[in-house]
Motif scaffolding. Sequence first.
Motif, short mmCIF file in Angstrom:
data_model
loop_
_atom_site.label_atom_id
_atom_site.label_comp_id
_atom_site.label_asym_id
_atom_site.label_seq_id
_atom_site.Cartn_x
_atom_site.Cartn_y
_atom_site.Cartn_z
N SER A 98 9.39 18.57 26.81
CA SER A 98 8.42 17.53 26.76
C SER A 98 7.50 17.49 25.74
CB SER A 98 7.59 17.48 28.10
OG SER A 98 8.43 17.00 29.13
N GLY A 99 7.15 16.53 25.08
CA GLY A 99 6.30 16.86 23.90
C GLY A 99 5.60 15.43 23.14
N ILE A 100 4.79 15.51 22.25
CA ILE A 100 4.28 14.35 21.77
C ILE A 100 5.11 13.84 20.70
CG2 ILE A 100 2.16 13.61 20.52
CD1 ILE A 100 0.46 15.61 22.20
N VAL A 101 5.39 12.66 20.61
CA VAL A 101 6.22 12.21 19.67
C VAL A 101 5.40 12.10 18.09
CG1 VAL A 101 7.43 10.08 18.65
CG2 VAL A 101 7.31 10.66 21.16
N ASN A 102 5.77 12.63 17.30
CA ASN A 102 4.80 12.78 15.96
C ASN A 102 5.87 11.54 15.10
OD1 ASN A 102 3.78 13.16 13.68
ND2 ASN A 102 4.58 15.28 13.28
N ARG A 103 4.87 10.64 14.94
CA ARG A 103 5.58 9.33 14.10
C ARG A 103 4.81 8.89 12.98
NH1 ARG A 103 8.18 6.90 19.26
NH2 ARG A 103 10.14 7.93 18.93
N LYS A 104 3.95 10.08 12.38
CA LYS A 104 3.05 9.79 11.11
C LYS A 104 3.92 10.55 10.03
CE LYS A 104 -1.31 9.03 13.45
NZ LYS A 104 -2.77 9.71 13.26
N LYS A 105 3.90 9.95 8.78
CA LYS A 105 4.52 10.58 7.72
C LYS A 105 4.08 10.01 6.52
CE LYS A 105 9.29 10.72 9.89
NZ LYS A 105 10.83 10.50 9.51
N THR A 106 3.75 11.06 5.65
CA THR A 106 3.21 10.65 4.41
C THR A 106 4.16 10.92 3.18
OG1 THR A 106 1.14 11.53 5.15
CG2 THR A 106 1.28 11.57 2.77
N THR A 107 4.11 10.13 2.38
CA THR A 107 5.28 10.07 1.17
C THR A 107 4.55 9.98 0.00
OG1 THR A 107 5.58 7.81 1.33
CG2 THR A 107 7.23 9.42 2.62
N GLU A 108 5.01 10.56 -1.24
CA GLU A 108 4.65 10.45 -2.55
C GLU A 108 5.36 9.81 -3.44
OE1 GLU A 108 1.46 11.69 -3.23
OE2 GLU A 108 1.23 12.67 -1.26
N PHE A 109 4.98 8.97 -4.30
CA PHE A 109 5.78 8.11 -5.29
C PHE A 109 5.01 7.93 -6.40
CE2 PHE A 109 7.61 6.89 -1.00
CZ PHE A 109 9.13 7.41 -1.58
N ASP A 110 5.72 7.64 -7.63
CA ASP A 110 4.98 7.12 -8.75
C ASP A 110 4.48 5.68 -8.59
OD1 ASP A 110 5.48 9.69 -10.03
OD2 ASP A 110 7.24 9.07 -10.62
N GLU A 150 8.96 2.87 14.79
CA GLU A 150 7.66 3.30 15.52
C GLU A 150 6.94 4.21 14.50
OE1 GLU A 150 8.02 3.90 19.58
OE2 GLU A 150 9.01 1.93 19.98
N THR A 151 6.96 4.03 13.12
CA THR A 151 6.27 5.15 12.47
C THR A 151 5.30 4.58 11.64
OG1 THR A 151 8.40 6.50 12.64
CG2 THR A 151 6.83 6.97 10.78
N MET A 152 4.19 5.36 11.42
CA MET A 152 3.22 4.85 10.47
C MET A 152 3.16 5.74 9.17
SD MET A 152 0.62 2.93 9.81
CE MET A 152 0.11 2.36 11.31
N TYR A 153 3.42 5.02 8.19
CA TYR A 153 3.72 5.76 6.83
C TYR A 153 2.59 5.61 6.16
CZ TYR A 153 8.77 6.43 7.56
OH TYR A 153 9.91 6.81 7.69
N THR A 154 2.06 6.63 5.48
CA THR A 154 0.66 6.71 4.36
C THR A 154 1.59 6.91 3.11
OG1 THR A 154 -0.63 7.58 5.86
CG2 THR A 154 -0.98 7.85 3.48
N ILE A 155 1.99 5.86 2.25
CA ILE A 155 2.61 5.95 0.99
C ILE A 155 1.53 6.22 -0.02
CG2 ILE A 155 3.90 4.45 -0.72
CD1 ILE A 155 5.36 3.41 1.59
N ASN A 156 1.31 7.23 -0.66
CA ASN A 156 0.80 7.36 -1.83
C ASN A 156 1.41 7.02 -3.09
OD1 ASN A 156 -1.34 8.66 -0.21
ND2 ASN A 156 -0.33 10.49 -0.09
N ALA A 157 0.62 6.45 -4.02
CA ALA A 157 1.23 6.03 -5.37
C ALA A 157 0.42 6.19 -6.39
CB ALA A 157 2.26 4.83 -5.26
N ASP A 158 0.72 6.20 -7.62
CA ASP A 158 -0.29 6.08 -8.63
C ASP A 158 -0.40 4.49 -8.97
OD1 ASP A 158 -0.43 8.72 -9.13
OD2 ASP A 158 1.32 8.88 -10.23
N VAL A 159 0.79 3.76 -8.98
CA VAL A 159 0.72 2.30 -9.09
C VAL A 159 1.41 1.52 -7.90
CG1 VAL A 159 1.36 0.23 -10.79
CG2 VAL A 159 0.89 2.82 -11.77
N PHE A 160 0.54 0.44 -7.65
CA PHE A 160 0.93 -0.40 -6.48
C PHE A 160 1.41 -1.85 -7.16
CE2 PHE A 160 -1.10 2.92 -4.37
CZ PHE A 160 -0.30 3.22 -3.35
N ILE A 161 2.43 -2.37 -6.76
CA ILE A 161 2.82 -3.87 -7.24
C ILE A 161 3.12 -4.62 -5.93
CG2 ILE A 161 4.36 -5.06 -8.45
CD1 ILE A 161 5.26 -2.43 -9.99
#
Length: 640
Positions: A50-62, A186-197
């Motif tokens: 049994s455990g806590i579902v980890n559905r938070k992810k952080t990704t890095e892009f240009d 059911e995942t919350m993504y934090t997308i880090n980037a230098d430029v957003f379009i």
Amino acid sequence: MKRREFFSKGTKVALAAGSIPFITASCASTNDVVYNKKEDKWHHLGTGESGIVNRKKTTEFDVAVIGGGAAGICAAVSAARNGAKVVLVQDRPVLGGNASSEIHVHLNGVNNIKGKAERETGLIEEILLLNRFENEQESWSVWDHVLYEFVVREPNLTLMMNTQAMEAVMEGNKIKSALCWQGTTETMYTINADVFIDCSGDGLLAATSGAEYRTGREGKKEFDETFAPDEPDGWQMGATLIMESKDMGRPMKYSPPSFAIKYTHEGAHKKRHFKGFQDGIWWIEVGSDNDIIADFEQNRHKLMGYMHGVWDYIKNSGNFPEAETLALDWVGSFPGRRESRRFIGDYIVSERDMTEHKHFEDAVAYGGWSLDEHNPGGIENLSEPPSYFHYHFKEVYQFPFRSLYSKNVSNLMFAGRNVSQTHIALSSSRIMATCALQGQAVGTAASICNKRNVSPREVGQKHINELQEQLLRDDAFIPKRPANDPLDLARKSSLIFGSTTSSGAAKNLLNGMSRDIDGEINHWQSDGLSANVQLEWETPIDLSKVELKCDTNIKRNIMMRKDSRNDELYGNGVPKEMLKTLSLQGRVNGKWVDLGNISENKTRLIKFSFESIKVTAIKIDMTKTYGAENVKLFEVRCYA
């Protein structure tokens, strides 16, 4: 909600309008999810754990591109091909936006210019050609997969489907991250980037960043627009639902569903015609004078009612005997939007910029669809024409880069219907192929931002020539702007000639214009096949790339149509003029050596790449087209 109140609500209204209730209003600072993981009682029977579902992810892009319509696809692919690490975030299960299998809108462009198609080239041309090779049956669902392949085959590009960019995390006047919810995982993504379009149309991410925007119609005085209303108002062009029918070869009955809205056509404007109703009626449309995003679900339900009401009228009024054997074969459930937010850049394109063909030093795209302002009331205002075709262009107009980045958010760009323009200008530039050109421009600009560590505004102010030259090299077209790339070694050749010539001249392949336009011939065409073009240099050069642009008959449109039209203006197959089989040789120490060959070419922009070699000449041998007797080229480039 009053119009002034709507603007004052700012990002909270924007967030509520896109309601997916998994993040709080303060999540930009806390990144907390409403769904409490401590209460997730997952017991895995396979492991007994049994455990806590980890559905938070952080990704890095240009570069992060939001929205997978024509604009977003071209933005993401252009940035990736030019060296950036890119993510494309799409909130639907398919790509294509209004042109997808969910909506079925033709991917129109400047083909509205009568008798002068001047089709868009660059990435959107590559996509349409790919569809002609891989989707001969003209299936909408296969078209979705053609677009999918076009994106996922790029090594620098990550595609995230079924993912909504919910909110921007800010660091001063710069977007640091995009908080994205992927519903299928059911995942919350934090997308880090230098430029957003933001190419999403409605622009939720851009709105939550605090980027300035407006909705509604400008009054005549603000931009001296002939076709604007006397006073500003909140009206926005509506969304449409399409239906398509099939001839069953026998009488077919139709009974409308309970939610159908009775339609009589009484008092309807004469331009509300039913021509081609078998393939859908574009004026089944509902607009809004307030918050068109918040009204979406209400309008969707009404549109489904109006769609069935109109079909009931066609089938059962007795006015359409030709419909007796027709049955509904496909009905849309997701309306195709035309207008909502328009974000403010350093320049706002207006009606007169287009009709007076203003020249912009920072031009990066073009358009030519008519000023096609749909009746803001849509089907609920039957007495008015469904659209006011205010102005038909005789030639294309330019679109400036300053209208494709945010005035107040330093690393934000946009492409599509949400760019910096007036309502009247939008009535032309909202067409998808035009949006695709904007997308290729901002994607290429983003790669320059990444490479030079500069903002989009700095690209426009200090590196606009670099941006324009790269777009032209990548087969985009900028009106009145010939290419002049100082790195192109073909321009330094001492001699260029063709084995035979039926029209044009081989020297035209170096003049920087990759199409015949404005009455000028910019091509070389052989007299029969096989044929070759040869370039000579007085002293040896280091060479590793040769690029050429062949003929795909851009006077004839190749977008997929529901009626599979095939005539002088539209083609439903691979252009016969297109070069199919060719090879490249280089002269090394007085002897010809093979540098590459292509047997099944599928693109207008053809590239040879090989290990660097010293040559004094190259020869391009062309043996087959897809049916034309002669081969036509528009450009040859060479690079070290």
